[in-house]
Design an enzyme around this catalytic site. Sequence first.
Site, PDB file in Angstrom:
ATOM      1  N   ASN A 190     -14.100   2.556  15.530  1.00  0.00           N
ATOM      2  CA  ASN A 190     -14.304   3.838  14.849  1.00  0.00           C
ATOM      3  C   ASN A 190     -13.895   3.679  13.392  1.00  0.00           C
ATOM      4  OD1 ASN A 190     -14.951   6.681  15.186  1.00  0.00           O
ATOM      5  ND2 ASN A 190     -12.776   7.148  14.935  1.00  0.00           N
ATOM      6  N   HIS A 225     -16.514  12.544   8.037  1.00  0.00           N
ATOM      7  CA  HIS A 225     -15.769  13.594   7.327  1.00  0.00           C
ATOM      8  C   HIS A 225     -16.436  13.757   5.969  1.00  0.00           C
ATOM      9  CE1 HIS A 225     -12.497  13.971  10.176  1.00  0.00           C
ATOM     10  NE2 HIS A 225     -12.363  12.661  10.214  1.00  0.00           N
ATOM     11  N   GLU A 253     -16.129  12.539  14.264  1.00  0.00           N
ATOM     12  CA  GLU A 253     -15.143  13.480  13.697  1.00  0.00           C
ATOM     13  C   GLU A 253     -15.752  14.382  12.625  1.00  0.00           C
ATOM     14  OE1 GLU A 253     -11.509  11.477  12.475  1.00  0.00           O
ATOM     15  OE2 GLU A 253     -11.607  10.083  14.154  1.00  0.00           O
ATOM     16  N   ASP A 255     -16.817  16.963  10.028  1.00  0.00           N
ATOM     17  CA  ASP A 255     -16.468  18.238   9.403  1.00  0.00           C
ATOM     18  C   ASP A 255     -16.930  18.197   7.948  1.00  0.00           C
ATOM     19  OD1 ASP A 255     -14.403  16.675   8.307  1.00  0.00           O
ATOM     20  OD2 ASP A 255     -12.818  17.654   9.439  1.00  0.00           O
TER      21      ASP A 255
HETATM   22  C1  XIL Z   1      -5.849  13.688  11.851  1.00  0.00           C
HETATM   23  C2  XIL Z   1      -5.422  14.955  12.572  1.00  0.00           C
HETATM   24  O1  XIL Z   1      -6.493  15.863  12.528  1.00  0.00           O
HETATM   25  C3  XIL Z   1      -4.202  15.542  11.915  1.00  0.00           C
HETATM   26  O2  XIL Z   1      -3.721  16.633  12.673  1.00  0.00           O
HETATM   27  C4  XIL Z   1      -3.112  14.483  11.772  1.00  0.00           C
HETATM   28  O3  XIL Z   1      -2.034  15.001  11.040  1.00  0.00           O
HETATM   29  C5  XIL Z   1      -3.643  13.247  11.074  1.00  0.00           C
HETATM   30  O4  XIL Z   1      -4.784  12.769  11.763  1.00  0.00           O
HETATM   31  N1  XIL Z   1      -9.293  10.002  11.127  1.00  0.00           N
HETATM   32  C6  XIL Z   1      -8.945   9.989  12.457  1.00  0.00           C
HETATM   33  C7  XIL Z   1      -8.219  11.162  13.042  1.00  0.00           C
HETATM   34  O5  XIL Z   1      -9.316   9.059  13.191  1.00  0.00           O
HETATM   35  O6  XIL Z   1      -7.355  10.791  14.084  1.00  0.00           O
HETATM   36  C8  XIL Z   1      -7.482  11.920  11.975  1.00  0.00           C
HETATM   37  O7  XIL Z   1      -6.901  13.084  12.572  1.00  0.00           O
HETATM   38  C9  XIL Z   1      -8.402  12.280  10.839  1.00  0.00           C
HETATM   39  C10 XIL Z   1      -8.952  11.025  10.187  1.00  0.00           C
END
Ligand code: XIL
Length: 334
Positions: A190, A225, A253, A255
């Site tokens: 990932n 992201h 993930e 957003d």
């Molecule tokens: C983030 C969480 O959303 C937060 O709550 C935490 O403080 C930090 O991690 N990449 C990833 C996720 O693979 O696990 C991360 O999640 C965001 C970036």
Amino acid sequence: MALLVVVAVARDRDQGPPAPALPGTPLRELAGERRIGTAVRGDVLEGTRAYREIVGTQFSAVTPENEMKWAFVEPERGDVDLEPADRIVRAAGKAGQEVRGHTLVWFFQVPPWVERLKGAELRDAVLGHVQRMVGHYGDGIPVWDVVNEAIADDGQLRDSVFLREMGPGYIEDVFRLVRQLTPKARLYINEIGADGINPKSDKLLEIARDLKGKGLLDGVGLQSHFNLKGIPDGYEENLRRFAELGLEIAITEADVGIGLPATPDKLAHQARVYRRIVRACVTQPACKGITFWGFSDRWSWISETQPGQGAATLLGDDLRPKPAFRAVQRALRG
Ligand code: XIL
């Protein structure tokens, strides 16, 4: 008896009101064969009725947002607590959802005691952690983000205690162990910021090709992201080049952060970015699922960790749909 009723009513009030009705067909039905997932927070899932209802009705997969990370599972050496993660897994089972195991080896959210280990001791701790996690869940977790964010923006392996103490072979070593422990699970690498075509995704492609050739890798997770700068160049093409290796792809993930305040124009723009993420997946046969990194602006890491940014998800603080929610529905429909 009366006391029981009082207790039940009080508990219900703690749990808050039911979820507002969301318009249209649930995302999980619109997605057909593909998984449609969300990151979940165990404490909110248990404590907030509306949140729980939306997770259950809209999504066919969940990723524990933090509960399976090493710093969370074993903050002090030997002080292991998998109960919060187990509760998420049990809730997902009841809701007929797939759980994405997130994540076994990641440079961030590593407990401080691990950061201090050297050489063979670090190696034993890492492999022991992986063994504990995968052994505990067995077939209960059919898909793992085995290694997360292993590459730096310049396309070199990212500096981490794993790279320093185990050498560049740590990635393969961990995949080999997970494959051996859970042969049926789909194993993913990932990555963040490897969504478009760039030095990071070039390196990811090279690692993925190598691991796939050795029979150790099934899929590539592109975190996705984003923000209102939009989709990075070559997003669809990037998905295609991983698919051509014979790998699955997942958007893991998604957003879309907005510079606050969120105006109607910005929300419309955000909806277009979400639409393109979903279309990139549904038009690519190798893309097996899309997971959003939370579904309400009230519980989103963007608002919590990026000053001035927020409103990154499909639903508002009040769990009512934003333009992005309808855009995702339409994009799933085709
Ligand atoms: C983030 C969480 O959303 C937060 O709550 C935490 O403080 C930090 O991690 N990449 C990833 C996720 O693979 O696990 C991360 O999640 C965001 C970036």
